[in-house]
Design a protein around this motif. Structure first.
Motif, PDB file in Angstrom:
ATOM      1  N   GLY A  65     102.144 -27.997 -52.932  1.00 30.04           N
ATOM      2  CA  GLY A  65     101.478 -28.730 -51.862  1.00 30.04           C
ATOM      3  C   GLY A  65     102.397 -28.883 -50.677  1.00 30.04           C
ATOM      4  O   GLY A  65     103.578 -28.527 -50.724  1.00 30.04           O
ATOM      5  N   ALA A 100     111.467 -24.854 -54.700  1.00 35.70           N
ATOM      6  CA  ALA A 100     111.309 -23.450 -55.096  1.00 35.70           C
ATOM      7  C   ALA A 100     112.165 -22.539 -54.224  1.00 35.70           C
ATOM      8  O   ALA A 100     112.266 -21.345 -54.477  1.00 35.70           O
ATOM      9  N   GLY A 101     112.763 -23.092 -53.193  1.00 36.71           N
ATOM     10  CA  GLY A 101     113.556 -22.283 -52.262  1.00 36.71           C
ATOM     11  C   GLY A 101     114.939 -21.977 -52.824  1.00 36.71           C
ATOM     12  O   GLY A 101     115.238 -22.247 -53.995  1.00 36.71           O
ATOM     13  N   PHE A 102     115.766 -21.428 -51.960  1.00 40.83           N
ATOM     14  CA  PHE A 102     117.100 -20.982 -52.378  1.00 40.83           C
ATOM     15  C   PHE A 102     117.957 -22.154 -52.887  1.00 40.83           C
ATOM     16  O   PHE A 102     118.273 -22.247 -54.089  1.00 40.83           O
ATOM     17  N   LEU A 129     104.252 -30.966 -47.693  1.00 39.93           N
ATOM     18  CA  LEU A 129     104.953 -32.188 -47.309  1.00 39.93           C
ATOM     19  C   LEU A 129     104.189 -33.030 -46.284  1.00 39.93           C
ATOM     20  O   LEU A 129     104.313 -34.241 -46.225  1.00 39.93           O
ATOM     21  N   ARG A 130     103.414 -32.326 -45.474  1.00 42.04           N
ATOM     22  CA  ARG A 130     102.696 -33.026 -44.389  1.00 42.04           C
ATOM     23  C   ARG A 130     101.391 -33.646 -44.874  1.00 42.04           C
ATOM     24  O   ARG A 130     100.692 -34.272 -44.112  1.00 42.04           O
ATOM     25  N   GLY A 135     110.905 -28.669 -51.438  1.00 40.85           N
ATOM     26  CA  GLY A 135     111.472 -27.339 -51.206  1.00 40.85           C
ATOM     27  C   GLY A 135     112.228 -26.840 -52.427  1.00 40.85           C
ATOM     28  O   GLY A 135     113.108 -25.986 -52.324  1.00 40.85           O
ATOM     29  N   LYS A 167     110.097 -17.043 -54.538  1.00 37.53           N
ATOM     30  CA  LYS A 167     110.233 -18.485 -54.817  1.00 37.53           C
ATOM     31  C   LYS A 167     109.699 -18.797 -56.216  1.00 37.53           C
ATOM     32  O   LYS A 167     110.250 -19.629 -56.935  1.00 37.53           O
ATOM     33  N   ASN A 189     105.323 -25.789 -50.939  1.00 43.76           N
ATOM     34  CA  ASN A 189     104.048 -25.164 -50.563  1.00 43.76           C
ATOM     35  C   ASN A 189     104.122 -23.636 -50.559  1.00 43.76           C
ATOM     36  O   ASN A 189     103.174 -22.978 -50.149  1.00 43.76           O
ATOM     37  N   THR A 239     126.004 -22.525 -43.551  1.00 44.75           N
ATOM     38  CA  THR A 239     125.481 -21.257 -44.101  1.00 44.75           C
ATOM     39  C   THR A 239     125.776 -21.043 -45.593  1.00 44.75           C
ATOM     40  O   THR A 239     126.841 -20.556 -45.971  1.00 44.75           O
ATOM     41  N   SER A 292     120.393 -31.441 -43.774  1.00 40.20           N
ATOM     42  CA  SER A 292     120.603 -31.134 -42.366  1.00 40.20           C
ATOM     43  C   SER A 292     121.374 -29.812 -42.271  1.00 40.20           C
ATOM     44  O   SER A 292     121.453 -29.064 -43.261  1.00 40.20           O
ATOM     45  N   TYR A 332     109.309 -16.269 -46.243  1.00 38.25           N
ATOM     46  CA  TYR A 332     109.671 -15.021 -46.936  1.00 38.25           C
ATOM     47  C   TYR A 332     108.802 -14.951 -48.183  1.00 38.25           C
ATOM     48  O   TYR A 332     108.064 -15.902 -48.472  1.00 38.25           O
ATOM     49  N   LEU A 358     114.679 -31.166 -49.232  1.00 38.07           N
ATOM     50  CA  LEU A 358     115.201 -29.868 -48.794  1.00 38.07           C
ATOM     51  C   LEU A 358     114.139 -28.997 -48.135  1.00 38.07           C
ATOM     52  O   LEU A 358     114.461 -27.968 -47.538  1.00 38.07           O
ATOM     53  N   ALA A 359     112.868 -29.368 -48.277  1.00 41.53           N
ATOM     54  CA  ALA A 359     111.813 -28.526 -47.697  1.00 41.53           C
ATOM     55  C   ALA A 359     111.955 -28.510 -46.186  1.00 41.53           C
ATOM     56  O   ALA A 359     112.201 -29.537 -45.563  1.00 41.53           O
ATOM     57  N   ALA A 360     111.813 -27.326 -45.621  1.00 42.22           N
ATOM     58  CA  ALA A 360     111.869 -27.202 -44.164  1.00 42.22           C
ATOM     59  C   ALA A 360     111.481 -25.792 -43.796  1.00 42.22           C
ATOM     60  O   ALA A 360     111.455 -24.893 -44.637  1.00 42.22           O
ATOM     61  N   ARG A 409     118.132 -16.650 -49.178  1.00 40.37           N
ATOM     62  CA  ARG A 409     116.968 -16.179 -48.417  1.00 40.37           C
ATOM     63  C   ARG A 409     117.223 -14.749 -47.942  1.00 40.37           C
ATOM     64  O   ARG A 409     118.309 -14.444 -47.432  1.00 40.37           O
TER      65      ARG A 409
HETATM   66  N1  LIG Z   1     120.561 -21.893 -46.600  1.00 44.41           N
HETATM   67  C1  LIG Z   1     121.379 -22.386 -45.679  1.00 44.41           C
HETATM   68  O1  LIG Z   1     122.379 -21.770 -45.326  1.00 44.41           O
HETATM   69  C2  LIG Z   1     121.101 -23.706 -45.011  1.00 44.41           C
HETATM   70  C3  LIG Z   1     122.024 -24.178 -44.067  1.00 44.41           C
HETATM   71  C4  LIG Z   1     121.781 -25.396 -43.444  1.00 44.41           C
HETATM   72  C5  LIG Z   1     120.673 -26.143 -43.798  1.00 44.41           C
HETATM   73  N2  LIG Z   1     119.792 -25.661 -44.713  1.00 44.41           N
HETATM   74  C6  LIG Z   1     118.626 -26.482 -45.045  1.00 44.41           C
HETATM   75  O2  LIG Z   1     118.566 -26.598 -46.458  1.00 44.41           O
HETATM   76  C7  LIG Z   1     117.210 -26.616 -46.886  1.00 44.41           C
HETATM   77  C8  LIG Z   1     116.959 -25.508 -47.893  1.00 44.41           C
HETATM   78  O3  LIG Z   1     117.234 -24.253 -47.274  1.00 44.41           O
HETATM   79  P1  LIG Z   1     117.015 -22.883 -48.057  1.00 44.41           P
HETATM   80  O4  LIG Z   1     117.949 -21.898 -47.490  1.00 44.41           O
HETATM   81  O5  LIG Z   1     116.976 -23.132 -49.514  1.00 44.41           O
HETATM   82  O6  LIG Z   1     115.552 -22.482 -47.518  1.00 44.41           O
HETATM   83  P2  LIG Z   1     114.264 -21.941 -48.290  1.00 44.41           P
HETATM   84  O7  LIG Z   1     113.319 -21.480 -47.232  1.00 44.41           O
HETATM   85  O8  LIG Z   1     114.646 -20.993 -49.369  1.00 44.41           O
HETATM   86  O9  LIG Z   1     113.700 -23.267 -48.974  1.00 44.41           O
HETATM   87  C9  LIG Z   1     112.831 -24.167 -48.308  1.00 44.41           C
HETATM   88  C10 LIG Z   1     111.637 -24.408 -49.216  1.00 44.41           C
HETATM   89  O10 LIG Z   1     110.788 -25.368 -48.571  1.00 44.41           O
HETATM   90  C11 LIG Z   1     109.439 -24.993 -48.791  1.00 44.41           C
HETATM   91  N3  LIG Z   1     108.627 -25.575 -47.716  1.00 44.41           N
HETATM   92  C12 LIG Z   1     108.630 -25.227 -46.406  1.00 44.41           C
HETATM   93  N4  LIG Z   1     107.734 -25.972 -45.738  1.00 44.41           N
HETATM   94  C13 LIG Z   1     107.171 -26.817 -46.639  1.00 44.41           C
HETATM   95  C14 LIG Z   1     106.184 -27.824 -46.551  1.00 44.41           C
HETATM   96  N5  LIG Z   1     105.585 -28.081 -45.389  1.00 44.41           N
HETATM   97  N6  LIG Z   1     105.834 -28.495 -47.660  1.00 44.41           N
HETATM   98  C15 LIG Z   1     106.434 -28.215 -48.848  1.00 44.41           C
HETATM   99  N7  LIG Z   1     107.378 -27.266 -49.001  1.00 44.41           N
HETATM  100  C16 LIG Z   1     107.747 -26.573 -47.906  1.00 44.41           C
HETATM  101  C17 LIG Z   1     109.467 -23.470 -48.737  1.00 44.41           C
HETATM  102  O11 LIG Z   1     108.343 -22.884 -49.412  1.00 44.41           O
HETATM  103  C18 LIG Z   1     110.783 -23.162 -49.439  1.00 44.41           C
HETATM  104  O12 LIG Z   1     110.605 -22.924 -50.818  1.00 44.41           O
HETATM  105  C19 LIG Z   1     116.374 -26.521 -45.622  1.00 44.41           C
HETATM  106  O13 LIG Z   1     116.056 -27.822 -45.187  1.00 44.41           O
HETATM  107  C20 LIG Z   1     117.313 -25.868 -44.629  1.00 44.41           C
HETATM  108  O14 LIG Z   1     116.969 -26.185 -43.298  1.00 44.41           O
HETATM  109  C21 LIG Z   1     119.985 -24.472 -45.331  1.00 44.41           C
END
Ligand SMILES: NC(=O)c1ccc[n+]([C@@H]2O[C@H](COP(=O)([O-])OP(=O)(O)OC[C@H]3O[C@@H](n4cnc5c(N)ncnc54)[C@H](O)[C@@H]3O)[C@@H](O)[C@H]2O)c1
Length: 317
Positions: free
Chosen positions: A60, A9-11, A62-63, A7, A42, A32, A181, A126, A37, A83-85, A188
């Motif tokens: 790619g 590339a995410g936030f 995770l699964r 994850g 990303k 992936n 948060t 988490s 969004y 962190l991916a989710a 995001r």
């Molecule tokens: N932002 C928050 O406030 C917050 C709070 C509590 C927990 N979290 C957790 O922190 C982590 C990051 O959150 P975020 O806000 O950066 O979210 P985000 O959606 O910006 O980042 C998650 C990244 O995971 C990637 N992803 C999703 N499914 C995937 C898969 N199957 N295989 C590979 N990559 C995959 C997405 O493309 C994305 O870039 C997450 O696990 C989220 O649950 C975030």
């Protein structure tokens, strides 16, 4: 060290990737670019990382066991930061099977790859949502978390449990970080602070769910990354840490603070509270302070100043 950030590339992930590169690590990002969004955002998050020769992007899922085998086979990984989710409470109610598949099966798939390839240090992202509507505040790591109120929260709790199992069976060192948060540049787009800022700036209607009294402990991204780095650099056994600011603000106070910074009044629409949304979050951060040296620094007024400045700069680009 070679560190896999899922994850990345995410936030939060993209900020962690940049920080690890600055610290001199080799970073492999598995993402992936799902459509939760706009994936273009990303890609933009990785602009700086992609210029660094110590960075490798693997697109790619995770699964996909094959992809994990390839990465773990090619890279001598020391740590996995997972962190991916699928994030977000409300969409998890619409699509619980997808959330379970990515957040639970995906996590298990990654832990299996770690086991197979002898990687035993693991960080799991988490969430404060595991506390549900617990009446006792601030929330502490040893409070009961058996009453999640959304599929998303339940998948995060399940992730913590499966992490514990791998610690018990195989001696993994795992830190589960319950982020409260997180906000800041690259947040995001559907999250409250980003959404309010955008809608107020565009003069569009802002929907507020509930009566505006719900409270959140918002964590500035730089603090969240400090906490994550503190966890990455220590061996834990199995531990859970709250990563928050230990300060709360109501929804009403939040939109007013954003109005002030954007310089426009919000067009508010009050709607009923949404199922799955908790009434408040509030972190007890003493454990992270004691064990990780976690000392969050950015209070909400300064964090909002920085966020709105970032938002306006991005719009002007
Ligand atoms: N932002 C928050 O406030 C917050 C709070 C509590 C927990 N979290 C957790 O922190 C982590 C990051 O959150 P975020 O806000 O950066 O979210 P985000 O959606 O910006 O980042 C998650 C990244 O995971 C990637 N992803 C999703 N499914 C995937 C898969 N199957 N295989 C590979 N990559 C995959 C997405 O493309 C994305 O870039 C997450 O696990 C989220 O649950 C975030």
């Amino acid at each position: 060290m070679n560190i896999l950030v899922t994850g990345g590339a995410g936030f939060i992930g993209s900020h962690l990737v940049e920080r690890l590169l600055v610290e001199g690590h080799r970073v492999i990002c598995l993402d992936n670019f799902d459509d939760f969004y706009d994936p273009a955002l990303k890609r933009r998050n990785l602009t700086r990382a992609l210029q660094d020769p110590k960075f490798r992007l693997v697109e790619g899922d995770l699964r996909d066991e094959g992809i994990l085998n390839k990465i773990f086979g090619e890279e001598k990984l020391a740590i996995v930061a997972h962190l991916a989710a699928r994030a977000g409470v409300r969409p998890s109610i619409q699509n619980p099977l997808l959330y379970a598949d990515v957040n639970i099966r995906g996590t298990l798939n990654l832990l299996e790859a770690c086991k197979k390839h002898g990687v035993s240090r693991f960080i799991f992202a988490s969430s404060s949502s595991v506390y549900g509507n617990n009446p006792k505040v601030p929330f502490a790591e040893d409070d009961p978390v058996d009453n999640p109120i959304s599929p998303y929260a339940a998948t995060k709790k399940a992730g913590e449990l499966i992490c514990h199992t791998y610690h018990h069976l195989y001696g993994f060192h795992i830190a589960c970080l319950r982020y409260f948060t997180v906000y800041g540049p690259r947040q995001r787009p559907e999250m409250a602070i980003h959404q309010f800022t955008r809608l107020i700036h565009q003069g569009k209607k802002v929907s507020l769910f509930g009566d505006g009294s719900s409270r959140r402990d918002y964590t500035y991204i730089d603090d969240a990354i400090e906490g994550t780095m503190g966890a990455l650099t220590r061996e834990h056994g199995y531990e859970i840490y709250n990563i928050g600011e230990s300060q709360t603000i109501s929804l009403t106070e939040l939109h007013r603070a954003i109005e002030e910074r954007v310089g426009e009044k919000a067009l508010l629409e009050y709607l009923p509270a949404q199922p799955g949304d908790v009434e408040r979050t509030y972190a007890d951060i003493r454990k992270a302070g004691d064990r990780l040296g976690y000392r969050p620094k950015i209070k909400i007024p300064e964090g909002l100043d920085r966020f709105v400045r970032w938002y306006l700069d991005e719009r002007n680009k």
